[in-house]
Design a protein around this motif. Structure first.
Motif, PDB file in Angstrom:
ATOM      1  N   CYS A 100      -0.860  29.233 -26.343  1.00 34.85           N
ATOM      2  CA  CYS A 100      -1.603  30.310 -27.227  1.00 34.85           C
ATOM      3  C   CYS A 100      -2.681  30.935 -26.615  1.00 34.85           C
ATOM      4  O   CYS A 100      -3.564  31.646 -27.232  1.00 34.85           O
ATOM      5  CB  CYS A 100      -2.130  29.843 -28.861  1.00 34.85           C
ATOM      6  N   ASN A 101      -2.920  30.650 -25.261  1.00 39.28           N
ATOM      7  CA  ASN A 101      -4.074  31.092 -24.677  1.00 39.28           C
ATOM      8  C   ASN A 101      -5.536  30.936 -25.379  1.00 39.28           C
ATOM      9  O   ASN A 101      -6.170  31.636 -25.850  1.00 39.28           O
ATOM     10  CB  ASN A 101      -4.010  32.732 -24.367  1.00 39.28           C
ATOM     11  N   GLY A 140      -9.064  30.042 -26.817  1.00 37.81           N
ATOM     12  CA  GLY A 140     -10.370  30.406 -26.310  1.00 37.81           C
ATOM     13  C   GLY A 140     -11.568  29.330 -26.801  1.00 37.81           C
ATOM     14  O   GLY A 140     -11.675  28.378 -26.138  1.00 37.81           O
ATOM     15  N   ALA A 144      -5.657  40.067 -32.637  1.00 44.74           N
ATOM     16  CA  ALA A 144      -5.437  38.587 -32.572  1.00 44.74           C
ATOM     17  C   ALA A 144      -6.258  38.225 -31.293  1.00 44.74           C
ATOM     18  O   ALA A 144      -5.817  38.627 -29.870  1.00 44.74           O
ATOM     19  CB  ALA A 144      -3.954  38.476 -32.266  1.00 44.74           C
ATOM     20  N   ALA A 145      -7.223  37.589 -31.510  1.00 47.34           N
ATOM     21  CA  ALA A 145      -8.171  37.172 -30.190  1.00 47.34           C
ATOM     22  C   ALA A 145      -7.796  36.045 -29.631  1.00 47.34           C
ATOM     23  O   ALA A 145      -7.647  35.927 -28.358  1.00 47.34           O
ATOM     24  CB  ALA A 145      -9.734  37.144 -30.757  1.00 47.34           C
ATOM     25  N   GLU A 146      -7.816  34.833 -30.237  1.00 48.51           N
ATOM     26  CA  GLU A 146      -7.625  33.481 -29.858  1.00 48.51           C
ATOM     27  C   GLU A 146      -6.773  32.625 -30.458  1.00 48.51           C
ATOM     28  O   GLU A 146      -6.393  31.463 -30.200  1.00 48.51           O
ATOM     29  CB  GLU A 146      -9.065  32.957 -29.555  1.00 48.51           C
ATOM     30  N   GLY A 164      -3.484  33.796 -31.578  1.00 46.98           N
ATOM     31  CA  GLY A 164      -2.001  34.290 -31.208  1.00 46.98           C
ATOM     32  C   GLY A 164      -1.465  35.086 -32.426  1.00 46.98           C
ATOM     33  O   GLY A 164      -2.105  35.473 -33.360  1.00 46.98           O
ATOM     34  N   LYS A 192     -11.128  38.119 -25.301  1.00 49.65           N
ATOM     35  CA  LYS A 192     -10.141  37.544 -25.836  1.00 49.65           C
ATOM     36  C   LYS A 192      -9.271  38.409 -26.652  1.00 49.65           C
ATOM     37  O   LYS A 192      -9.676  39.302 -27.356  1.00 49.65           O
ATOM     38  CB  LYS A 192     -10.664  36.698 -27.190  1.00 49.65           C
ATOM     39  N   ASN A 193      -7.844  38.517 -26.204  1.00 50.12           N
ATOM     40  CA  ASN A 193      -7.035  39.175 -26.719  1.00 50.12           C
ATOM     41  C   ASN A 193      -5.598  38.638 -26.393  1.00 50.12           C
ATOM     42  O   ASN A 193      -5.208  38.694 -25.362  1.00 50.12           O
ATOM     43  CB  ASN A 193      -7.130  40.513 -26.010  1.00 50.12           C
ATOM     44  N   THR A 194      -4.816  38.144 -27.398  1.00 52.69           N
ATOM     45  CA  THR A 194      -3.650  37.523 -27.053  1.00 52.69           C
ATOM     46  C   THR A 194      -2.630  37.958 -27.924  1.00 52.69           C
ATOM     47  O   THR A 194      -2.542  37.628 -29.213  1.00 52.69           O
ATOM     48  CB  THR A 194      -3.819  35.923 -27.265  1.00 52.69           C
ATOM     49  N   THR A 195      -2.025  38.959 -27.523  1.00 57.87           N
ATOM     50  CA  THR A 195      -1.092  39.676 -28.556  1.00 57.87           C
ATOM     51  C   THR A 195       0.148  39.945 -27.711  1.00 57.87           C
ATOM     52  O   THR A 195       0.607  40.895 -27.271  1.00 57.87           O
ATOM     53  CB  THR A 195      -1.738  41.251 -28.784  1.00 57.87           C
ATOM     54  N   GLY A 196       0.940  38.841 -27.563  1.00 57.97           N
ATOM     55  CA  GLY A 196       2.173  38.979 -27.164  1.00 57.97           C
ATOM     56  C   GLY A 196       2.306  38.763 -25.606  1.00 57.97           C
ATOM     57  O   GLY A 196       1.058  38.353 -25.046  1.00 57.97           O
TER      58      GLY A 196
END
Lengths: 457, 457
Positions: free
Chosen positions: A143-144, A146, A412-414, A416, B181-185
């Motif tokens: 999910c990367n 944060g 979607a920052a942290e 997912g 922070k930006n987790t979009t795919g």
């Protein structure tokens, strides 16, 4: 394969205690929003067992949903049939390498276990988030994640040096090395980071370590506006630079909720609040005084500094209890967004106006990590109870995300994408980008068995 | 399209001064190892012009080789016919955003220009390497450049927040934002970073900024062994943490060459040398004394600290002139390798033994960035002149890389793959990984026009 035959077949290569009898606890997500189904829930104890499982599922076209601590907030670890692959029993710290400042762990290691393992070796593993006592490294990577220290140390993406991954066909790709420089073709590590279990199973990782902090200074500052908070951030980044670890924003409303819930008095009265923390890896006796003088010199005189670890914990409790304290307001529609920091003030003002116009009387709880531009932006509709809020979700989201996108931000920052935000992916990624994602998925997972129904719209 | 018709056709959308008359200077790489050919060499002045060029080349199946400052060391920017797309005229700093600590620049901006632009705004852009006066940001990104400050600030990969890319069909993918922070795919930014111009044309980037250093302490330390140097590194990382910016290793032989060439006396006599630099973004009067005491307390007494900026520059000149001073030894076979820091000492010992066995009398110049495990490892065959060394290249590489791989290292640390190392890619990447790279390439560049012949074997 007939679903009833799956569990018996797994015993060909898994031991009985790697297959759960009662798996109901793992089928519902943390927010109790989604409950999935699985024909088997397994907890392999070795990478070899994960490989055998994947080979079996690949051959028989059985869906596999990888799962860590099941603390995800977007439903990405809820199975839709097939096998739920829980990594909890693959949970060792494999090695610590001080020369390279690196730690190698199994994917199922709990984040707090990794933090503690690093600390025992005299080093810091800096990822820190609310669920650190139960979330797992593999999930953090998928999910990367944060959290609180991104300003200084980056997100999980920035902390991963090497990955070990089992591909959908059971093949192992292992790069568990601590290399800081390694440019050998397209970077595939970063494809797996943030892929939410849709490309393969992360089984291990080599992570960066840092020096432990020796001096910590924590201050709560009240300000009149978010603009003024951003001024403070810019000043502190110029003056204290990498010593700045956390810079958290809390609205007056959010603080009042948490203060009541926590039975801790409000440190100061102000429309907006900042919890900021400096840390130095060297003994630095004068740092607290320097910070106090700096704040006064720049007109930030509505501030309280923690004078002890107890006082520091009280300030952090006020910040951390906001989520729990919200429950007294009822169910909410939550957002995990980020916008450029220079746009945060404008976003908060414009979005509130738009929401009040569309949903008169709506309550908005704003708090988050101003230091990296990400906000928790939660909305409560008066009189709408429990899951009834989800009837309004699309309409509320449309207003919030329209404002986010107008500010060059992200939906979607942290947390997912998971199930919750699939339909919004095309609002932040172009058709060409989504086509590329599908091509990557098709190459690695040609039978579409990895976590179907998640992330890609 | 008949190659002779390309140049006239380009005038439909490029101005005359965007098409070079005499382009010979751009066709040969910095090492004068490769000379390419091109039917046209262009320097577009706008992203719109780059898009039109790519649409034209896509439609007509014309190869395009992107090129920045032409300082690459692996031949990745040498054209093999078609259009050479030089980005030098797309060279503005677009904006600086202090709240987000970010700078947005054109891909053709020279690294030093970006460093200076950041400094004028009171911030540091930390990437630093020998060619910084002429290399360009787009090339730094395409090769994931490293250099002197990776220990503290990471490689170029770690410094990129957002990218603007023109795809091979002319489509623009723009994410020039400073979001932390930006987790979009799946993360596609990191596919382009390090892709060496084979996936598209990078036209702009948003980069991280940091606080400027206010205190700098530079010390030259002589040690008896690489093992002892690694001990020093581990101690300094524990004691001074993020203040440590550079930790460079120099062999006695390399120092002697550079000292003669530079007409600067050797600071100390020892088998191995470390140039280490601490920097603090705050005023820190006692840092130099603290470092001196620390070194003495741990038995590193063969050390000289720079007492002035002039002395500091002299120490750095000794380090930086190693490359130039080697030319007196004749042509060399160079290696840009990295191994885990804990394995550096073993690698250097074993590889020298193996090379001396195979090539008696071979001269080896070892220096590099011990702090991040990457080494410049250059070999000279006595009596073999100029390009004659390349007859021995495969044989020497086989020995060196066998030892690198035995140490869990990489054959390409910070210079990329280009033409030089294509054949070695399968030694560090599995067949499944290379298949995935090909799938990514096929999706983005279905007509195979982007920088053909580079990176992929």
């Amino acid at each position: 394969m007939n679903p009833q035959h799956i569990k018996p077949a797994l015993l060909q290569f898994l031991s009985a205690d790697e297959i759960l009898e009662d798996a109901s606890a793992w089928l519902t997500d943390q927010r109790s929003r989604y409950t999935g189904t699985a024909d088997a829930v397994v907890q392999p104890k070795s990478v070899a067992a994960v490989r055998q499982l994947m080979r079996f599922c690949f051959e028989n076209r059985i869906a596999v949903t990888p799962q860590g601590g099941n603390t995800g907030l977007c439903g990405a670890a809820v199975p839709e049939g097939g096998v739920l692959l829980n990594l909890s029993k693959l949970n060792r710290i494999r090695s610590i390498n001080l020369a390279d400042n690196a730690i190698t762990v199994d994917a199922g290691a709990v984040l707090q276990t990794v933090q503690e393992g690093a600390a025992e070796a005299g080093r810091l593993f800096p990822l820190s988030l609310a669920s650190e006592g139960s979330c797992q490294i593999g999930g953090n990577i998928a999910c990367n994640a944060g959290g609180l220290n991104v300003l200084r140390y980056g997100t999980m993406r920035d902390l991963v040096l090497g990955l070990e991954v089992v591909l959908p066909n059971g093949e192992l790709v292992s790069h568990l090395h601590p290399l800081h420089k390694n440019t050998t073709g397209y970077d595939l590590r970063h494809l797996f980071i943030g892929s939410e279990g849709t490309l393969g199973v992360i089984t291990g990782a080599t992570l960066k370590l840092f020096a432990l902090p020796k001096t910590v200074e924590t201050v709560w500052v009240g300000v009149d506006s978010i603009e003024r908070a951003v001024e403070l951030l810019t000043l502190v980044q110029g003056g204290f630079a990498e010593r700045l670890c956390s810079f958290e924003l809390v609205s007056r409303f959010a603080l009042a909720l948490s203060s009541d819930f926590s039975r801790i008095g409000q440190p100061v009265d102000a429309p907006w609040h900042i919890l900021l923390e400096l840390a130095d890896s060297m003994e630095s006796g004068g740092l607290g005084e320097e910070l106090a003088e700096f704040l006064l010199a720049h007109g930030f005189d509505n501030a309280v500094a923690a004078q002890s670890e107890t006082e520091r914990q009280a300030l952090w409790t006020l910040r951390e209890n906001i989520s729990a304290s919200q429950r007294n307001l009822g169910a909410s529609i939550k957002h995990d967004i980020a916008v450029p920091i220079e746009n945060v003030a404008g976003f908060v003002a414009d979005c509130e106006t738009a929401l009040q116009t569309a949903f008169s009387g709506i309550n908005i709880v704003v708090f988050g990590h101003l230091g990296d531009g990400s906000l928790h932006y939660n909305t409560f509709l008066p009189g709408v109870l429990d899951n009834g809020v989800y009837e309004y979700e699309d309409a509320v989201n449309a207003v919030v995300y329209e404002n986010v996108l107008a500010c060059n931000g992200t939906v979607a920052a942290e947390h997912g994408i998971g199930i919750v935000k699939k339909q919004w992916l095309p609002s932040v990624r172009s058709a060409a980008e989504i086509a590329l994602m599908r091509a990557v998925k098709a190459e690695l997972d040609p039978r579409g068995i990895m976590n179907p129904g998640k992330l890609l719209p």
